[in-house]
Scaffold this motif. Sequence first.
Motif, PDB file in Angstrom:
ATOM      1  N   HIS A  17     -37.068 -52.361 -16.138  1.00 17.71           N
ATOM      2  CA  HIS A  17     -35.698 -52.289 -16.641  1.00 17.71           C
ATOM      3  C   HIS A  17     -34.771 -52.761 -15.533  1.00 17.71           C
ATOM      4  O   HIS A  17     -35.170 -52.922 -14.388  1.00 17.71           O
ATOM      5  CB  HIS A  17     -35.337 -50.852 -17.071  1.00 17.71           C
ATOM      6  CG  HIS A  17     -35.111 -49.912 -15.930  1.00 17.71           C
ATOM      7  ND1 HIS A  17     -36.145 -49.390 -15.183  1.00 17.71           N
ATOM      8  CD2 HIS A  17     -33.972 -49.389 -15.407  1.00 17.71           C
ATOM      9  CE1 HIS A  17     -35.660 -48.597 -14.248  1.00 17.71           C
ATOM     10  NE2 HIS A  17     -34.341 -48.566 -14.355  1.00 17.71           N
ATOM     11  N   ASN A  73     -35.258 -44.445 -17.887  1.00 18.81           N
ATOM     12  CA  ASN A  73     -35.761 -43.727 -19.072  1.00 18.81           C
ATOM     13  C   ASN A  73     -34.916 -43.939 -20.327  1.00 18.81           C
ATOM     14  O   ASN A  73     -35.045 -43.197 -21.297  1.00 18.81           O
ATOM     15  CB  ASN A  73     -35.881 -42.222 -18.787  1.00 18.81           C
ATOM     16  CG  ASN A  73     -36.939 -41.920 -17.748  1.00 18.81           C
ATOM     17  OD1 ASN A  73     -37.979 -42.588 -17.713  1.00 18.81           O
ATOM     18  ND2 ASN A  73     -36.678 -40.934 -16.894  1.00 18.81           N
ATOM     19  N   VAL A  74     -34.025 -44.935 -20.300  1.00 13.73           N
ATOM     20  CA  VAL A  74     -33.266 -45.280 -21.504  1.00 13.73           C
ATOM     21  C   VAL A  74     -34.071 -46.319 -22.287  1.00 13.73           C
ATOM     22  O   VAL A  74     -34.537 -47.297 -21.703  1.00 13.73           O
ATOM     23  CB  VAL A  74     -31.877 -45.837 -21.139  1.00 13.73           C
ATOM     24  CG1 VAL A  74     -31.153 -46.337 -22.381  1.00 13.73           C
ATOM     25  CG2 VAL A  74     -31.059 -44.776 -20.435  1.00 13.73           C
ATOM     26  N   TRP A  88     -28.539 -45.076 -14.328  1.00 14.46           N
ATOM     27  CA  TRP A  88     -28.266 -44.638 -15.702  1.00 14.46           C
ATOM     28  C   TRP A  88     -29.182 -45.284 -16.738  1.00 14.46           C
ATOM     29  O   TRP A  88     -29.311 -44.794 -17.852  1.00 14.46           O
ATOM     30  CB  TRP A  88     -26.804 -44.883 -16.071  1.00 14.46           C
ATOM     31  CG  TRP A  88     -26.397 -46.324 -16.165  1.00 14.46           C
ATOM     32  CD1 TRP A  88     -25.930 -47.114 -15.165  1.00 14.46           C
ATOM     33  CD2 TRP A  88     -26.393 -47.146 -17.342  1.00 14.46           C
ATOM     34  NE1 TRP A  88     -25.642 -48.377 -15.622  1.00 14.46           N
ATOM     35  CE2 TRP A  88     -25.914 -48.416 -16.973  1.00 14.46           C
ATOM     36  CE3 TRP A  88     -26.743 -46.927 -18.678  1.00 14.46           C
ATOM     37  CZ2 TRP A  88     -25.784 -49.477 -17.869  1.00 14.46           C
ATOM     38  CZ3 TRP A  88     -26.616 -47.977 -19.581  1.00 14.46           C
ATOM     39  CH2 TRP A  88     -26.128 -49.228 -19.169  1.00 14.46           C
ATOM     40  N   LEU A  89     -29.861 -46.376 -16.351  1.00 13.60           N
ATOM     41  CA  LEU A  89     -30.792 -47.004 -17.289  1.00 13.60           C
ATOM     42  C   LEU A  89     -32.214 -46.460 -17.171  1.00 13.60           C
ATOM     43  O   LEU A  89     -33.088 -46.851 -17.933  1.00 13.60           O
ATOM     44  CB  LEU A  89     -30.804 -48.527 -17.079  1.00 13.60           C
ATOM     45  CG  LEU A  89     -29.692 -49.311 -17.774  1.00 13.60           C
ATOM     46  CD1 LEU A  89     -29.819 -50.800 -17.478  1.00 13.60           C
ATOM     47  CD2 LEU A  89     -29.708 -49.077 -19.284  1.00 13.60           C
TER      48      LEU A  89
END
Length: 209
Positions: free
Chosen positions: A11, A193-194, A190-191
């Motif tokens: 990611h 595990n999104v 903030w990304l």
Amino acid sequence: MSLIEDLKWRHACKRMNGTKVPQEKIDRILEAINLAPTSLGLQAFKVLVIENQQLKEQILAEACPQQPVKECSHLLVFTTYTQITEKTLDEYFTLIEKVRNPGKEWCDHYREKIEGFMEKNYSNTENWLASQVYIALGVACTAAANERVDSVPIEGFSKEALNKVLNLHEKGLASVVLLPLGYKDEANDWLNNVPKVRKDNKDLFEVIK
């Protein structure tokens, strides 16, 4: 691990924790970049591998205000040659002769082909060169994922400022894109595990038989 598992793991890492990536992992990522396909096989680009923390912080302050630039273990700066010169071709064909030894007739013919291509596409040379960098960038991101090293391609920076910081024009180079390599700061990325947002295959691909 399969390629698809690697790509699902990857990611765009928005924050890194500064942990050093083992050199053997960096070496394999760089080797993958070296093996990436390029138009005409020219490899008309150079990748700067920046470990110096002071320099990374200078780049953050003067050219790219994105935190992974200073938080990463290694900052890859993908640059292109500003032009394809006779010296560029001389070096390329010296290498071809050393590795393949195809003979003078073949080399002369292929060089004419390259020179013809360059003349025909002269006005679009900058875009053509940048396209080769993006092929290598994609390979680098995939190789990093295979090593379980986080990365994030960055285009949002001042190329003029970065060129100045790294004295790139004096070297006949121009910056194109950045790729910080490191490990995620799980609390602030903030990304992490999104879920990925991707189109359904039926909307992305059209099969023409």
